[in-house]
Design a protein around this motif. Structure first.
Motif, short mmCIF file in Angstrom:
data_model
loop_
_atom_site.label_atom_id
_atom_site.label_comp_id
_atom_site.label_asym_id
_atom_site.label_seq_id
_atom_site.Cartn_x
_atom_site.Cartn_y
_atom_site.Cartn_z
N MET A 90 0.84 -1.19 0.00
CA MET A 90 0.00 0.00 0.00
C MET A 90 0.88 1.25 0.00
N LYS A 91 1.93 1.22 0.79
CA LYS A 91 2.78 2.42 0.89
C LYS A 91 3.38 2.77 -0.47
N ARG A 92 3.74 1.75 -1.25
CA ARG A 92 4.31 2.02 -2.58
C ARG A 92 3.33 2.72 -3.51
N ILE A 93 2.05 2.42 -3.36
CA ILE A 93 1.04 3.04 -4.21
C ILE A 93 1.00 4.55 -3.99
N PHE A 94 1.14 4.98 -2.72
CA PHE A 94 1.03 6.39 -2.38
C PHE A 94 2.36 7.13 -2.40
N GLN A 95 3.45 6.39 -2.50
CA GLN A 95 4.77 7.01 -2.48
C GLN A 95 4.93 7.95 -3.67
N ASN A 96 5.49 9.12 -3.42
CA ASN A 96 5.75 10.14 -4.44
C ASN A 96 4.49 10.68 -5.11
N LYS A 97 3.37 10.64 -4.43
CA LYS A 97 2.12 11.20 -4.97
C LYS A 97 1.77 12.46 -4.18
N ASN A 98 1.26 13.46 -4.89
CA ASN A 98 0.79 14.65 -4.19
C ASN A 98 -0.65 14.41 -3.72
N LYS A 99 -1.26 15.41 -3.08
CA LYS A 99 -2.60 15.23 -2.51
C LYS A 99 -3.64 14.87 -3.56
N LYS A 100 -3.63 15.55 -4.68
CA LYS A 100 -4.63 15.26 -5.72
C LYS A 100 -4.45 13.85 -6.27
#
Length: 63
Positions: free
Chosen positions: A1-11
């Motif tokens: 799960m953490k990899r999915i959100f890594q390096n993503k901004n809020k939008k």
């Protein structure tokens, strides 16, 4: 799960949350220091109550 959100901004985080979990964010009508305080309260509430999927999405985008 953490990899999915890594390096993503809020939008980008919300796009992932909408697609994977079918959730929509809660609009925060506050600014400044109040946002940080509210975020801590939401995280605490989520941990203690084990509910609040929309709040979980907000927490993901803040971390």
């Amino acid at each position: 799960m953490k990899r999915i959100f890594q390096n993503k901004n809020k939008k980008e985080t919300w796009v992932v949350c909408e697609k994977l979990f079918g959730i929509v964010g809660v609009e925060m009508n506050i600014k400044g220091d109040e946002i940080e305080k509210e975020g801590f309260l939401w995280r605490g509430d989520r941990i203690l109550s084990k509910k609040g999927v929309r709040r979980a999405g907000n927490s993901f985008s803040e971390n």
